[in-house]
Design an enzyme around this catalytic site. Sequence first.
Site, PDB file in Angstrom:
ATOM      1  N   ALA A  41      94.609 -28.517 -59.472  1.00 24.58           N
ATOM      2  CA  ALA A  41      93.693 -29.843 -59.221  1.00 24.58           C
ATOM      3  C   ALA A  41      94.821 -30.607 -58.072  1.00 24.58           C
ATOM      4  O   ALA A  41      95.536 -30.965 -58.144  1.00 24.58           O
ATOM      5  CB  ALA A  41      93.521 -30.616 -60.270  1.00 24.58           C
ATOM      6  N   LYS A 102     107.112 -42.006 -60.712  1.00 29.43           N
ATOM      7  CA  LYS A 102     108.009 -42.442 -61.653  1.00 29.43           C
ATOM      8  C   LYS A 102     107.422 -44.401 -61.842  1.00 29.43           C
ATOM      9  O   LYS A 102     107.789 -44.589 -62.760  1.00 29.43           O
ATOM     10  CB  LYS A 102     109.468 -43.147 -61.115  1.00 29.43           C
ATOM     11  CG  LYS A 102     109.022 -43.886 -59.239  1.00 29.43           C
ATOM     12  CD  LYS A 102     110.712 -43.189 -58.710  1.00 29.43           C
ATOM     13  CE  LYS A 102     110.076 -41.636 -57.914  1.00 29.43           C
ATOM     14  NZ  LYS A 102     110.396 -41.394 -56.419  1.00 29.43           N
ATOM     15  N   VAL A 129     113.020 -39.597 -61.983  1.00 35.47           N
ATOM     16  CA  VAL A 129     115.058 -40.386 -61.297  1.00 35.47           C
ATOM     17  C   VAL A 129     116.032 -39.007 -61.088  1.00 35.47           C
ATOM     18  O   VAL A 129     115.802 -38.295 -61.495  1.00 35.47           O
ATOM     19  CB  VAL A 129     115.304 -40.417 -63.162  1.00 35.47           C
ATOM     20  CG1 VAL A 129     116.912 -41.395 -62.803  1.00 35.47           C
ATOM     21  CG2 VAL A 129     114.354 -41.273 -64.557  1.00 35.47           C
ATOM     22  N   GLY A 131     115.499 -37.151 -58.799  1.00 32.77           N
ATOM     23  CA  GLY A 131     115.183 -35.254 -58.680  1.00 32.77           C
ATOM     24  C   GLY A 131     115.710 -34.257 -59.325  1.00 32.77           C
ATOM     25  O   GLY A 131     115.820 -34.105 -60.650  1.00 32.77           O
ATOM     26  N   ILE A 133     118.952 -34.190 -59.467  1.00 32.70           N
ATOM     27  CA  ILE A 133     120.085 -34.452 -60.717  1.00 32.70           C
ATOM     28  C   ILE A 133     119.789 -34.824 -62.133  1.00 32.70           C
ATOM     29  O   ILE A 133     118.866 -35.328 -62.267  1.00 32.70           O
ATOM     30  CB  ILE A 133     120.516 -35.877 -60.079  1.00 32.70           C
ATOM     31  CG1 ILE A 133     120.672 -35.822 -59.225  1.00 32.70           C
ATOM     32  CG2 ILE A 133     122.248 -36.231 -60.964  1.00 32.70           C
ATOM     33  CD1 ILE A 133     121.829 -36.573 -58.475  1.00 32.70           C
ATOM     34  N   GLY A 184     111.643 -37.702 -41.549  1.00 34.85           N
ATOM     35  CA  GLY A 184     111.592 -37.728 -43.195  1.00 34.85           C
ATOM     36  C   GLY A 184     112.634 -37.928 -44.051  1.00 34.85           C
ATOM     37  O   GLY A 184     111.418 -37.885 -45.047  1.00 34.85           O
ATOM     38  N   LYS A 202     113.659 -46.600 -61.439  1.00 31.03           N
ATOM     39  CA  LYS A 202     114.506 -45.457 -61.699  1.00 31.03           C
ATOM     40  C   LYS A 202     115.441 -45.832 -63.039  1.00 31.03           C
ATOM     41  O   LYS A 202     115.372 -44.999 -63.753  1.00 31.03           O
ATOM     42  CB  LYS A 202     115.159 -45.224 -60.874  1.00 31.03           C
ATOM     43  CG  LYS A 202     114.092 -44.008 -60.100  1.00 31.03           C
ATOM     44  CD  LYS A 202     115.130 -43.439 -58.323  1.00 31.03           C
ATOM     45  CE  LYS A 202     114.557 -42.595 -57.716  1.00 31.03           C
ATOM     46  NZ  LYS A 202     115.033 -42.406 -56.054  1.00 31.03           N
ATOM     47  N   GLY A 299     112.889 -34.554 -52.393  1.00 31.48           N
ATOM     48  CA  GLY A 299     112.289 -33.392 -51.175  1.00 31.48           C
ATOM     49  C   GLY A 299     111.569 -32.957 -52.583  1.00 31.48           C
ATOM     50  O   GLY A 299     112.012 -32.339 -54.355  1.00 31.48           O
TER      51      GLY A 299
HETATM   52  N1  LIG Z   1     107.891 -36.604 -52.514  1.00 27.67           N
HETATM   53  C1  LIG Z   1     109.363 -36.604 -53.400  1.00 27.67           C
HETATM   54  O1  LIG Z   1     110.904 -36.300 -52.813  1.00 27.67           O
HETATM   55  C2  LIG Z   1     109.332 -37.370 -54.545  1.00 27.67           C
HETATM   56  C3  LIG Z   1     110.304 -37.229 -55.929  1.00 27.67           C
HETATM   57  C4  LIG Z   1     110.415 -37.421 -56.583  1.00 27.67           C
HETATM   58  C5  LIG Z   1     108.924 -37.904 -57.879  1.00 27.67           C
HETATM   59  N2  LIG Z   1     108.610 -38.318 -56.385  1.00 27.67           N
HETATM   60  C6  LIG Z   1     107.374 -38.818 -57.052  1.00 27.67           C
HETATM   61  O2  LIG Z   1     106.070 -37.686 -57.075  1.00 27.67           O
HETATM   62  C7  LIG Z   1     105.197 -37.625 -57.119  1.00 27.67           C
HETATM   63  C8  LIG Z   1     104.240 -37.062 -55.430  1.00 27.67           C
HETATM   64  O3  LIG Z   1     104.813 -36.557 -54.099  1.00 27.67           O
HETATM   65  P1  LIG Z   1     104.492 -36.285 -53.908  1.00 27.67           P
HETATM   66  O4  LIG Z   1     105.985 -37.003 -52.132  1.00 27.67           O
HETATM   67  O5  LIG Z   1     104.450 -34.695 -53.601  1.00 27.67           O
HETATM   68  O6  LIG Z   1     102.814 -36.167 -52.511  1.00 27.67           O
HETATM   69  P2  LIG Z   1     101.979 -36.193 -51.948  1.00 27.67           P
HETATM   70  O7  LIG Z   1     102.549 -35.488 -51.209  1.00 27.67           O
HETATM   71  O8  LIG Z   1     101.089 -36.996 -51.127  1.00 27.67           O
HETATM   72  O9  LIG Z   1     101.015 -35.161 -52.179  1.00 27.67           O
HETATM   73  C9  LIG Z   1      99.882 -35.750 -53.043  1.00 27.67           C
HETATM   74  C10 LIG Z   1      99.228 -34.797 -53.942  1.00 27.67           C
HETATM   75  O10 LIG Z   1      98.899 -35.327 -54.513  1.00 27.67           O
HETATM   76  C11 LIG Z   1      97.238 -35.184 -54.975  1.00 27.67           C
HETATM   77  N3  LIG Z   1      96.496 -36.014 -55.578  1.00 27.67           N
HETATM   78  C12 LIG Z   1      96.388 -37.105 -55.199  1.00 27.67           C
HETATM   79  N4  LIG Z   1      95.687 -37.700 -55.633  1.00 27.67           N
HETATM   80  C13 LIG Z   1      94.785 -37.222 -56.359  1.00 27.67           C
HETATM   81  C14 LIG Z   1      94.231 -36.798 -57.711  1.00 27.67           C
HETATM   82  N5  LIG Z   1      93.051 -38.021 -57.831  1.00 27.67           N
HETATM   83  N6  LIG Z   1      93.559 -36.017 -58.650  1.00 27.67           N
HETATM   84  C15 LIG Z   1      94.087 -34.882 -58.497  1.00 27.67           C
HETATM   85  N7  LIG Z   1      95.241 -34.937 -56.933  1.00 27.67           N
HETATM   86  C16 LIG Z   1      95.287 -35.657 -56.922  1.00 27.67           C
HETATM   87  C17 LIG Z   1      96.901 -34.676 -53.434  1.00 27.67           C
HETATM   88  O11 LIG Z   1      95.999 -33.920 -53.162  1.00 27.67           O
HETATM   89  P3  LIG Z   1      95.539 -33.808 -51.801  1.00 27.67           P
HETATM   90  O12 LIG Z   1      96.141 -33.088 -51.368  1.00 27.67           O
HETATM   91  O13 LIG Z   1      94.813 -32.238 -51.496  1.00 27.67           O
HETATM   92  O14 LIG Z   1      94.938 -34.259 -50.924  1.00 27.67           O
HETATM   93  C18 LIG Z   1      98.407 -34.262 -52.835  1.00 27.67           C
HETATM   94  O15 LIG Z   1      98.116 -33.107 -53.147  1.00 27.67           O
HETATM   95  C19 LIG Z   1     104.765 -39.767 -56.814  1.00 27.67           C
HETATM   96  O16 LIG Z   1     104.590 -39.730 -57.836  1.00 27.67           O
HETATM   97  C20 LIG Z   1     105.907 -39.275 -56.135  1.00 27.67           C
HETATM   98  O17 LIG Z   1     106.767 -40.812 -56.309  1.00 27.67           O
HETATM   99  C21 LIG Z   1     108.631 -37.854 -55.014  1.00 27.67           C
END
Ligand SMILES: NC(=O)c1ccc[n+]([C@@H]2O[C@H](COP(=O)([O-])OP(=O)(O)OC[C@H]3O[C@@H](n4cnc5c(N)ncnc54)[C@H](OP(=O)(O)O)[C@@H]3O)[C@@H](O)[C@H]2O)c1
Length: 331
Positions: A41, A102, A129, A131, A133, A184, A202, A299
């Site tokens: 989804a 988180k 918390v 990634g 680790i 990035g 965290k 990441g």
């Molecule tokens: N990036 C990291 O390194 C990292 C590390 C640890 C934790 N996190 C956590 O992981 C989560 C995602 O991070 P990300 O970097 O992967 O984000 P992202 O690249 O911005 O991707 C977000 C995804 O969520 C989808 N989405 C948003 N709202 C939605 C909804 N209501 N229903 C269904 N899908 C929805 C978006 O869909 P569309 O693509 O269709 O717009 C997109 O595919 C965040 O909470 C972040 O804090 C990220």
Amino acid sequence: MNTVTKAQGLQALALIGHGTVGKALYQQLNKLPGYVIAGVAVKHPEKHSASIPPELLHRNAMDLINDERVTVVLEAIDDEAASLEYAKRALELGKTYITASKKMVANHMETLHLCENQFGAKLLYDAAVCGAIPVLRTLHSHLKAEPIHAVRGILNGTCNYILSRMWNEEIGFEEALEAAQSLGFAESDPSSDVDGHDTYYKALLIARTMHSGTPPLSRVQFEGIRQVSSADVSAAKKHGQKIKLVANIQQSPDKFTIDIRPTNVEAGDALYHVDGALNAVSLEGLHMGTLTLQGLGAGGHPTASAMVGDLMNTPQQALLTLRKVRAQLGV
Ligand SMILES: NC(=O)c1ccc[n+]([C@@H]2O[C@H](COP(=O)([O-])OP(=O)(O)OC[C@H]3O[C@@H](n4cnc5c(N)ncnc54)[C@H](OP(=O)(O)O)[C@@H]3O)[C@@H](O)[C@H]2O)c1
């Protein structure tokens, strides 16, 4: 699909989100034996039609969560309110909910914990918390043997990257931030990272795990790295030190404290050599002394790998392993 899934003994998974983390997770899960992805989804399905078969793409995540074939929901989205609704629904249905969000977990721990208890469901969030680790998993396993009274670490890769650039190149915060953004390592709005909020969420999740429930916090203090100047970094360097954003989570019989601030770290400190976007976490136990874990704290693939690690620790997985062992023993 239902009959195929059951006949082959496959476990059906729902994925929510196909961004940085979700894409990596989709790739990793597709290679994992024993599982089948029932659907993915996203918010804008049209963006993903080239990488996900149309029959798997969903706009409405609730349909997928409600699908009775699905036993585990894995979610990585950037929408706290939606994430909370999805988590509550999955837990109400007795399913396992694995998330990287988180902020959502840190802000709604009590509600989610009540749902877990009431419906016999499981919420897992090791990916939230640091990634890759396995901080929470390591805490859980050590806590079975002995109390962990302190956790200290570098929990935010963006801040560590900026501070490392400032130290290495003797540049100011703004210049290092711009460099981090262009590569990035920092988002266009970096406030959650550089102002300490991300580290705080965290730390709160670590405190909750150390206490096995809502921690009785007597003091919470956090600041970020915006105020760290190149003069501060030069002074630290002159004394053979580095400045790191260090989180300290301390537990004593009558109090629990969280303290996050830029800290001068000596060369003999395990955190001194943790540079760039790396994270490190030291756990202090009564008998084990200090154990330091270091690795990629964010990441797509590192975070997804932690979610797969959680999947391996689901109650359903434990049941399947037990069944396999019983089948082998013929009991
Ligand atoms: N990036 C990291 O390194 C990292 C590390 C640890 C934790 N996190 C956590 O992981 C989560 C995602 O991070 P990300 O970097 O992967 O984000 P992202 O690249 O911005 O991707 C977000 C995804 O969520 C989808 N989405 C948003 N709202 C939605 C909804 N209501 N229903 C269904 N899908 C929805 C978006 O869909 P569309 O693509 O269709 O717009 C997109 O595919 C965040 O909470 C972040 O804090 C990220």
